[in-house]
Design a protein around this motif. Structure first.
Motif: not given
Length: 430
Positions: A113-118, A137-138, A282-283
């Motif tokens: 879904a592209g939810r890679v952070y909080r 991954i990011a 970032l990555g």
């Protein structure tokens, strides 16, 4: 898959494919997660912080990318807008361990879904700590500095009632290897690692297989070396015409040999692969390279280790999985090529002016085991060295972590002898 508009579709990198695969094996594994920290000193404006975080995510493709399996390959889909939960408010004075328990769980991330952070914030009497739970991954170690720079810029604009939008960065793609380059690098690694041995387990105990590494919890111990030790490491590095990294790696290699009786084994270490144009991106822009430990007991060990590091860096353009495929020819469940990991963080941590507050990053420990045993050393601004050893609960290393820290401390004192001895003690996470 999210309904957010897709800006661009590209094939995932080799490292991204590894992280994606790890997520499929165990979505709850901490090994692929990071909890970054940015310290904020001064009166914090929460709406401005919320707006600044959104601005950073819109600027950085890594924070708005989905990873999906299509047509028998892993692709990344860059989204027009980030997918994230609202900024979470934590209790006053919340520390790293409590924040990790709250933020790092299987529901936090959804790569498809592209939810890679909080993001979360914990206020205190002097300001606040901003926590960024982000999938590896990011994000890599240097990404934390990039994130803090962008956040400070966007926050300063927000408190001044200026539009927080930052220039959007489009990912810079690394050049692909030619067939000739690929062949040369494969030959380099086969020659360099021919006949290298696995690291014996302490006391001949069982070694965890790769599945156990991925799904198990981890044990952890910490210690702190004073600034005199850091200065001694730098003095020895100058005498040996090498980086302080090599001095620390030599001590770690000797400590591993002392505990296990092993020799001619490899230690994995992450190295930055950022190329020109990626300084502000970032990555996870790293490659984990095996460094073959040379003869460790004779004089001149630092110089030999430094030579081994240089040989590995010469082959750094070949992705880790390609290195493994090139040199690991015996099938087995154990982690291939190297079983121990070493990481050293000594980059300068800039303090940013952000309107009425100041921001700077805080070194953070790994939150999951990615090897049978691993050591991370962070050099703090005051010169102290923060050392963290971790091992998966499966296997024989957890019981020997105190011995490993003591051995590392004593070997470092022997290799870099100009530091006065200090009282060694280990501690569990707070």
């Amino acid at each position: 898959m999210t309904d957010h508009a897709t800006v661009r579709v590209q094939l995932a990198s080799a490292l991204e494919m590894q992280f994606w695969l790890g997520e499929q094996i165990d979505p709850a594994s901490h090994a692929g997660w990071v909890l970054a920290q940015v310290r904020v000193d001064g009166p914090l404006d929460l709406p401005a912080l919320d707006a600044a975080l959104s601005a950073v995510a819109r600027r950085q493709e890594a924070l708005r990318t989905a990873y999906v399996f299509e047509h028998e390959q892993v692709v990344r889909k860059v989204l027009a807008e980030p997918v994230a939960e609202p900024l979470l408010r934590l209790g006053a004075g919340t520390g790293f361990e409590e924040a990790a328990a709250t933020l790092l769980n299987a529901d936090t991330f959804d790569l498809a879904a592209g939810r890679v952070y909080r993001a979360a914030v914990a206020p205190d009497a002097q300001g606040a700590t901003v926590f960024l739970a982000v999938h590896h991954i990011a994000f890599d170690g240097l990404s934390q500095e990039v994130f803090a720079t962008d956040l400070a810029c966007a926050y300063a604009r927000a408190v001044d009632d200026v539009a927080t939008d930052l220039p959007v960065l489009e990912r810079v793609e690394a050049a692909e290897l030619t067939p000739a380059q690929h062949a040369d690098l494969t030959t380099h690694w086969r020659t360099l690692l021919a006949g290298a041995a696995d690291l014996p387990t302490p006391d001949g105990g069982p070694a965890p297989n790769q599945h156990e590494l991925a799904v198990g919890g981890s044990a952890e111990l910490r210690t702190t070396c004073p600034p005199t030790t850091s200065q001694a490491v730098r003095d020895q590095a100058r005498r040996s015409a090498c980086s302080p990294f090599a001095v620390l790696l030599a001590a770690y290699g000797r400590a591993l040999a002392e505990i296990t009786g092993g020799s001619d084994f490899c230690v994995g270490t992450p190295v930055a692969t950022r190329s020109a144009g990626q300084e502000d991106e970032l990555g996870c822009l790293i490659n984990v390279l095996p460094v073959r430990m040379p003869e460790l007991s004779a004089p001149g060990v630092v110089e030999r280790v430094w030579g081994a590091v240089r040989e590995s860096i010469m082959g750094s353009a070949l992705p880790r999985y390609e290195i493994v495929r090139a040199v690991h020819t015996v099938a087995g469940g154990r982690m291939p090529v190297y079983q121990a990991l070493f990481a050293f963080e000594n980059w300068r941590r800039v303090e940013h002016s952000a309107g009425p507050v100041r921001m700077h990053t805080v070194p953070v420990p790994p939150v999951g085991a990615v090897a049978e045993v691993q050591l991370q050393v962070c050099e703090l601004p005051d010169g102290t060295l923060k050392c963290i050893v971790q091992a998966p609960l499966t296997g024989s290393w957890p019981q020997r972590l105190p011995d490993l820290l003591r051995a590392f401390d004593s070997q470092l004192a022997e290799i870099a002898p100009s530091a006065p001895p200090h009282s060694f003690s280990s501690e569990a996470p707070a």
